[in-house]
Every structure is written in structure tokens, then in C-alpha cells.
Design an enzyme around this catalytic site. Structure first.
Site, PDB file in Angstrom:
ATOM      1  N   ASP B  24     -11.403  79.795  28.787  1.00 15.92           N
ATOM      2  CA  ASP B  24     -11.192  80.058  27.373  1.00 15.92           C
ATOM      3  C   ASP B  24      -9.941  80.919  27.283  1.00 15.92           C
ATOM      4  O   ASP B  24      -9.977  82.114  27.573  1.00 15.92           O
ATOM      5  CB  ASP B  24     -12.413  80.774  26.784  1.00 15.92           C
ATOM      6  N   LYS B  82      -0.915  83.312  21.995  1.00 17.88           N
ATOM      7  CA  LYS B  82      -1.449  82.016  21.548  1.00 17.88           C
ATOM      8  C   LYS B  82      -1.064  81.710  20.098  1.00 17.88           C
ATOM      9  O   LYS B  82      -0.924  80.559  19.718  1.00 17.88           O
ATOM     10  CB  LYS B  82      -2.963  82.041  21.693  1.00 17.88           C
ATOM     11  N   GLU B 180     -12.608  74.275  21.113  1.00 15.59           N
ATOM     12  CA  GLU B 180     -13.438  75.474  21.267  1.00 15.59           C
ATOM     13  C   GLU B 180     -14.812  75.356  20.604  1.00 15.59           C
ATOM     14  O   GLU B 180     -15.832  75.642  21.235  1.00 15.59           O
ATOM     15  CB  GLU B 180     -12.659  76.692  20.765  1.00 15.59           C
ATOM     16  N   ASP B 202     -16.142  79.314  14.136  1.00 14.15           N
ATOM     17  CA  ASP B 202     -15.437  79.947  15.253  1.00 14.15           C
ATOM     18  C   ASP B 202     -14.284  80.794  14.723  1.00 14.15           C
ATOM     19  O   ASP B 202     -13.226  80.275  14.393  1.00 14.15           O
ATOM     20  CB  ASP B 202     -14.922  78.845  16.191  1.00 14.15           C
TER      21      ASP B 202
END
Lengths: 172, 610
Positions: B24, B82, B180, B202
Site C-alpha cells: 500500500d 503521491k 485500494e 476510502d
């Protein structure tokens, strides 16, 4: 590859028909994907991977085409070589006037704050008309009257667009 | 090569078990995790399973990752990398300002200038991934065979490609990119054997994703997905930071990052339902009440609720059909989010798996399945998050594959020329929902050359999009009349070609060559044994049914050649023979596939097959 030459009905083990058993479609689809999805071939040769990608893509395509009634009817016409002429337009002036009115009504609904129950009446009305059209399409198809299938299908698409717009209003 | 439906006997599979992990790669923190014999192992760095996605550059050229341990010397730290992936120049600049970074361009990518050296977004991501890899390999004492890496469901093709490139640079064999929320659903699904319709909410450090899934009999089918790659817990920190600055104007801090830390600590204090948070901060007392906190973050949370509604509408699921909402991402620890969700959707909220770890755990399970280590019968059916199309006249985007289409998928459309005698056609590929090309993300262009001159409208140019199970696109354009072809894998305007990456890796790695060779030798033997085993089993099962004597001889001949090589030959020869064997037995593979599909279709009743 043989598999990719089968039509979508054959591949899911369904009879070619406007009305299909959606539960059966779902079941065939998942059992086939369980077998042919690329994830099941991650340790296989490149050739097998390529085949799996093709088959799995074909299954996804077929599933989405058959699941939706509009694309399903269009697909039947395609495999029977009876596709409607794209250049032909709908000549039914009463119907077109009705559509224009519906257009206007939806536009005005967007601006006024009509309550949901009013919108719901219009929605139900449209759904009723769509159900009747499907019956006519089925009748036309069973008598091989493709002209009537084409005309009713394009009417159905008009209503379907309006239905989407109305449901869009409701969810707001 | 695992010909269909062959199960290794137990001792065989034990022998061949591979070290695979789930990664992850998060905005704030990353986790690398293994699932083996029903247990999860999160690999620890400095004793912590949660590894900060922060890169520290030291003035002497060294790079350290994760927890900031060094206090000596000048250093420059980059976090939340990211968020920069896949942004255009203007967006990058705006974001860089928020984080107090200076950026420029390198290889057509956003890059950070640190101590006179440029590091691109992909470079920095690869430092992080490489570090994760090292941490796991050190603890396990074995090289990683492959990894499943998670990406936000709402990532577009070029963002996915950037992650893949970063993984390549860190020499990680990517088994699959998975979304994800889907990974989280696997972790939950496996734990509770759940059936029904679920919403995965999420809310991570930098991105917000929502997926609606249906779970049944080991099939995880994504019905729709939606999100915002520019909305995350960081934005809550920014909001609190702004509030502090506005309300306590006398506070002066040394650096922007100090403000950020305070904002973050205040946010974390609201994880449990505290009424008031007091924070003493070089003499000034900051007081934030629960009500005020809710007011500050309310806009952000409302945006997530709207996105959940859109996703539900797309999936054609009614609110009352939702069995529960699964919470993923550290930000969901804020009590107020749970309250708002259950008010809006009136269903149970599931948060029993650690929201920081659940994604890595799901990825680890998927890695185990893809590597063949696990015989768990699970299948993921995911969707394309954003529509793909090409530019047509008038700066308009013509959709070729609509969003929320199940993948993999192949789709084609036919176009034509608009000028007499036109011999070239530029095909511009875009991703996004908007009508105007300029509002969509440009993924790349291909030029179809050498179209024979024809009257405008005569050429029939078929553009075919193939999306694989990772959600990655390749495009082929063919002029049907003349069979003129052009193909590209979308290696976006963003990023590097495979050759460039290979070169970068070999440049970095002239050492350890001997190790590599030994490793490669043993790997190719293992692979050869697998192939021999699978093919022999296949022959035994249906060889006589599907093949004539000549064909059986061909297959046996290839098997013999490979068997003879195993003990003595070097890896190149073994690998070449595996390739040759696979090529020469393709007809057999194809027949087996056909047979298998026939039997599934014919199956007296589909229900029996299931």
C-alpha cells in the site's frame, strides 16, 4: 479462436431472445469469468495470458451488451443482419411533438422547484410507455417485421434518455 | 505455464511457494505486507509497521526514508509525493506551494530540485518503493518474487503508469495493480465471508475513493467507482492550519511544516469524540471546540458524501440495499465522519480492521492468489474508473469506453478522414468525463501513417482500445481498406519508456551480477519443472482425446528436450526451450481452452457448474 466466434447468446448458453433470463446471464457470466479471467493465468505462458485477456474481454463485452435491453435488441438485429439504416430518421410527427413537449417540461422542472411526487408521476408515465414499446418490439420481431422493430426501438431510446434526465432531477 | 485446471499436489506447491507481498503505497504512510498460512505479516522499519512516505535528502547526497531520525546536518524532506503523481504543471505548482516545495520539469515530469539535483516524481516514488522492498527482504531473508501494488481507484491511466514505472525502477515485479477500495473489500470479505452489496469509503491522506461492490461466492464485483484524487486528510490539515492562522494571528512559527504538525495533532485529538482540544504552543494556547472543528471540516466531508451518492446512482443500487459501509484510510478515524455517514445512508459502518492496514492486507491476499501460493477461490472483477475516448473535430471527446465498464475490455469504433487525399491521421487519446478535450486528461497520441490517398470519408479507420486487468490501456488504429496499422501501449506524455527504465536500472546495478546469475539459474529450473509438470498432467488428462498421435509426439518431443536441459544447461538455454515449448504447443493450449469453455456452455445446467 473458436470461442471468440460464438455470439454472446451462445457463449452464455442463452436462447436468442429479446427477453432473457438475467439471473442465468449473471450466473454464466461469473462461472465463465472464474475460469478465464487473466488473474487465473498469472503463472501461465504469454500465449495463454493473451488468450485469457481476449476471452475475458469478450465476456465483459457480451455481458454488458446483453444486460441492457437496448444494446441487447441492437445486438440481435446485428447478428441477424437486420440493422436499422442509420440515415433513416423517425417520421412520426405526433411522437416527435410529444418528445419536444417532454423536453420542455424537463427543462422547466430543472428551474422550478417542483416536488418529487410530481416528477414521479411523469416518470411512471414514461416507464409505462416504454413497457408498451417493448411489447410492440417483441411482436414485431416475432413476425419478422423489422421496420416496426426499428421504429419502436428508436422511440424507446428517446423515452429512455428522458427517463435518465428525470431520474437525475430526482436524485438531486 | 499452468494449463487449465491443474492443481499442484501439496508437496509440489510447498516446494514452489514464492515470496510475494502487497504494497500500500500511501500519501502519508506506506505498508508492505505478506499473507501466508492465513496470517498477515507487516514488515517493520525501525520497529514500525507503518512507514511514513517521506523522503529525506541530506546535503551529502544520502537519502533516507521513513521516520526522521537524523537531526544532524542540513536536510530536505519531501512527503505526500503521491499527490503529485499525474498532475499537470499548473496543478503541481499550486500543490507545491501548499507544501512549500520548489519544482521544475525533468523528463517531462514534475521534479523537485534538492541540493542541486533534480528528482522526478517517479524517482522519488521509486526511492520509497525500493525502501519498502529492502525492509521486507531483510526481515524475510529472501528476495521478493512479486508484488501487488494498490492505487486509488480513481487514478487515471497515466497515474497508474507512473506507479508501474516507479515499481520497475525499484526492480519490483508487479503482479497486478489493484484499486485500494477493492483491496480493502478483499480483506473484509475474506475475514467475514460476507455476501451482499457494500460501499467502501476510502479517505486517505491525499485521495478519496468510493467503490460500490457486490460480494458473493468468492466473487468481488465492483459495480461502480468514483472519487477525487485531490481530496484527502491533508486537506483537513490545511483547513485547520488556515483556521489557526486566521484566529491566532500573533503566532509566529519557524516553518510551514511546524504549522502542519500542529494542525495534524489537533485533528488526531478529535479521533475519539473529544469536546474541546487545547494545544499549548510556545506560550500561546490554541482552543478548538468539537462544534467549531465540525464546522471547519464540514465542506470537505460533505464533498465525500456527494461522491458516495453519485457512485450509488451509477451502480443502480438503492441506499436501503447497502449492507454496510467499510471504512478505509486513516482519516476515517474522525468520529464525525462515521456519524455523518450513518445519518446519510442509514446503515451499519464497519471499521473493525485497522483502516491503515486493511488495504495492504487485501493486496497481500491478492498477491498470494496470483502467485499460485494460495488455492483460495477468489475473483476480482473491477471497473474502469474514467471514460476513455479520442479527440474528434471541434475539440470534442468521443467516448470509446465509458467509465464503470468491467475490465478487461476491448472496444472499437470506426472513424474517417475529413480531407481529400489525407494520408495521415493523428489520434489523440484522452481520459475523463467532460465533453471538451481540454477538460480531459491527455494520455498520448498516435499517428496513423501511410493511409492510401482517398476521397474524404472513404477511409475506414478502426480505433481499438484494449484495457487489461490492471486497467492499463493499449491502442491500435487500422485503416481497414488498406490494412495500415499503428499500435501503442499508452506510455503517457508522462513517464518513461520501458527501454529507458531498463537502462536506468542496469546503470544503477552493475554490482551483484553474480548473485543475479545464480538466482536466475535456480528460478529457470523451478519454472521448467512447473512447465513439465503442468504439461504432463494435461497430456494424461486429455492428451489422447484432443491430440492425434503425431501431435502427441510433438508435445512429448518438446517435453523431452526440456527435461534433458534441466540438470545441466544454463538458464538462457532453459528459458529458450521453455519459450520454444510454449510456442510449439500453442495449438494444444487453444484446444484445451475451447474444450473447457464448451463444457461450461453445454453444462446441463449452469447451476451445476457453479
Amino acid at each position: 479462436m473458436d470461442i471468440l466466434k460464438k455470439n454472446f447468446f451462445e457463449i452464455f448458453g442463452l436462447p436468442v431472445s429479446i427477453n432473457i433470463d438475467l439471473v442465468r446471464l449473471e450466473k454464466s457470466y461469473t462461472s465463465l469469468q472464474k475460469e478465464f479471467h487473466p488473474d487465473k493465468f498469472s503463472n501461465s505462458s504469454d500465449y495463454e495470458k493473451r488468450l485469457a485477456l481476449q476471452i475475458s474481454s469478450y465476456l465483459n463485452d457480451g455481458y454488458s451488451v446483453l444486460k441492457n435491453i437496448i444494446t441487447r435488441i441492437e445486438y440481435i438485429l446485428r447478428i441477424e443482419n437486420k440493422e436499422a439504416d442509420e440515415n433513416k430518421t423517425l417520421q412520426d410527427s405526433n411522437f416527435l411533438i410529444e418528445q419536444l413537449e417532454l423536453n420542455e417540461m424537463i427543462e422547466s422542472l430543472k428551474h422550478d422547484n417542483k416536488n418529487n411526487s410530481e416528477i414521479d408521476i411523469i416518470r411512471k408515465n414514461i416507464i409505462e410507455k416504454m413497457d408498451i414499446l417493448i411489447e410492440s418490439i417483441e411482436q414485431g420481431y416475432s413476425k419478422s417485421n423489422y421496420e416496426s422493430v426499428w421504429v419502436n426501438l428508436s422511440k424507446y431510446k428517446f423515452y429512455n434518455n428522458h427517463l435518465h434526465q428525470i431520474e437525475g432531477l430526482q436524485s438531486k | 505455464m499452468s494449463l487449465l485446471k491443474i492443481n499442484d499436489p501439496l508437496e509440489e506447491s510447498k516446494h514452489l511457494k514464492r515470496f510475494v507481498v502487497g504494497i500500500d503505497f500511501g500519501t502519508t504512510n506506506s505498508i508492505i505486507c505478506m499473507h501466508n498460512d492465513g496470517k498477515f505479516t507487516q514488515f517493520r522499519d525501525n520497529g514500525s509497521e507503518i512507514i511514513p512516505s517521506t523522503v529525506h535528502f541530506l546535503s551529502n547526497g544520502d537519502v533516507s526514508i521513513g521516520l526522521d531520525e537524523m537531526n544532524s546536518g542540513e536536510k530536505y524532506s519531501i512527503s505526500s509525493i503521491k499527490r503529485f503523481i499525474g498532475l499537470d504543471e499548473a496543478q503541481s505548482k499550486e500543490l507545491a506551494n501548499k507544501y512549500d516545495h520548489t519544482i521544475s520539469k525533468k523528463d517531462n515530469m514534475t521534479s523537485f530540485n534538492v541540493f542541486e539535483t533534480n528528482h522526478s516524481v517517479v524517482d522519488i516514488s521509486s526511492y520509497l518503493l525500493k525502501h519498502l522492498k529492502t525492509v521486507a527482504e531483510k526481515e524475510e531473508g529472501e528476495k521478493i518474487f512479486g508484488a501487488v501494488i494498490t492505487v486509488p481507484a480513481y487514478f487515471n491511466d497515466s497515474q497508474r503508469q507512473a506507479i508501474k514505472n516507479a515499481a520497475l525502477l525499484s526492480e519490483i515485479n508487479v503482479l497486478r495493480l489493484i484499486n485500494e477500495p477493492t483491496a480493502a473489500a478483499i480483506a473484509y470479505g475474506l475475514e467475514s465471508d460476507s455476501q451482499g452489496k457494500y460501499v467502501v469509503y476510502d479517505f486517505g491522506g491525499g485521495t478519496f475513493d468510493v467503490s460500490v461492490l457486490s460480494l458473493e461466492k468468492g466473487i468481488f464485483k465492483v459495480l461502480s467507482t468514483d472519487g477525487d484524487t485531490m481530496l484527502g486528510g491533508d486537506d483537513i490539515d490545511f483547513a485547520i492550519e488556515k483556521w489557526i492562522k486566521d484566529s491566532y494571528q500573533n503566532i509566529t512559527l519557524n516553518s510551514l511544516s511546524e504549522f502542519k504538525n500542529v494542525a495534524k495533532k489537533i485533528k488526531e485529538s478529535f479521533y475519539d469524540d473529544t469536546d474541546v482540544v487545547d494545544y499549548d504552543f510556545s506560550g500561546t494556547k490554541i482552543t478548538l471546540s468539537k462544534e467549531k472543528f465540525h464546522q471547519i471540516i464540514s465542506d470537505i466531508i460533505q464533498r465525500t458524501v456527494t461522491i458516495v451518492r453519485t457512485a450509488l446512482k451509477e451502480s443502480q443500487i438503492r441506499t436501503d440495499e447497502i449492507k454496510s459501509i467499510l471504512l478505509v484510510g486513516g482519516s476515517t478515524r474522525i468520529k464525525y465522519i462515521k456519524t455523518l455517514l450513518s445519518e446519510n445512508f442509514n446503515c451499519p459502518i464497519l471499521d473493525d480492521i485497522d483502516p491503515d492496514k486493511v488495504v495492504a492486507q487485501g493486496a497481500a491476499i491478492q498477491a498470494e492468489i496470483l502467485s499460485g501460493n494460495s488455492k483460495e477461490d477468489i475473483l476480482l472483477l473491477d471497473v474502469l474508473p474514467l471514460s476513455l475516448g479520442i479527440e474528434t473535430m471541434g475539440n470534442l471527446s468521443e467516448k470509446i469506453i465509458p467509465r464503470n465498464t468491467s475490465i478487461p475490455i476491448k472496444s472499437k469504433k470506426t472513424f474517417t478522414t475529413f480531407k481529400d487525399g489525407q494520408t495521415k491521421l493523428l489520434i489523440h487519446i484522452v481520459q475523463g468525463e467532460r465533453e471538451l478535450v481540454s477538460d480531459c486528461k491527455s494520455l498520448g497520441q498516435i499517428i496513423l501513417d501511410n493511409i492510401p490517398p482517398m476521397v474524404a470519408g472513404m477511409p475506414r479507420i478502426e480505433v481499438e482500445f484494449q484495457i487489461d486487468a490492471d486497467g492499463m490501456l493499449s491502442v491500435t488504429a487500422t485503416e481497414i481498406n488498406s490494412n495500415t496499422k499503428a499500435t501503442i501501449d499508452i506510455k503517457p506524455s508522462y513517464g518513461l519508456s520501458e527501454t529507458e527504465i531498463t537502462k536506468m536500472i542496469s546503470d544503477a546495478n552493475s554490482f551483484a551480477e553474480k548473485d543475479m546469475l545464480i538466482r536466475r539459474n535456480s528460478e529457470s529450473r523451478v519454472e521448467a519443472n512447473r512447465v513439465i509438470y503442468a504439461l504432463s498432467q494435461a497430456l494424461e488428462n486429455d492428451g489422447s482425446e484432443l491430440l492425434n498421435d503425431d501431435e502427441i509426439n510433438i508435445v512429448n518431443d518438446e517435453l523431452m528436450k526440456l527435461k534433458n536441459l534441466i540438470e545441466t544447461a544454463e538458464s538462457e538455454k532453459i528459458e529458450a526451450q521453455i519459450k520454444q515449448l510454449e510456442k510449439n504447443t500453442e495449438f494444444y493450449v487453444e484446444r484445451r481452452m475451447n474444450k473447457s469453455i464448451q463444457s461450461l456452455i453445454r453444462g446441463k445446467d449452469v447451476d451445476e457448474v457453479l
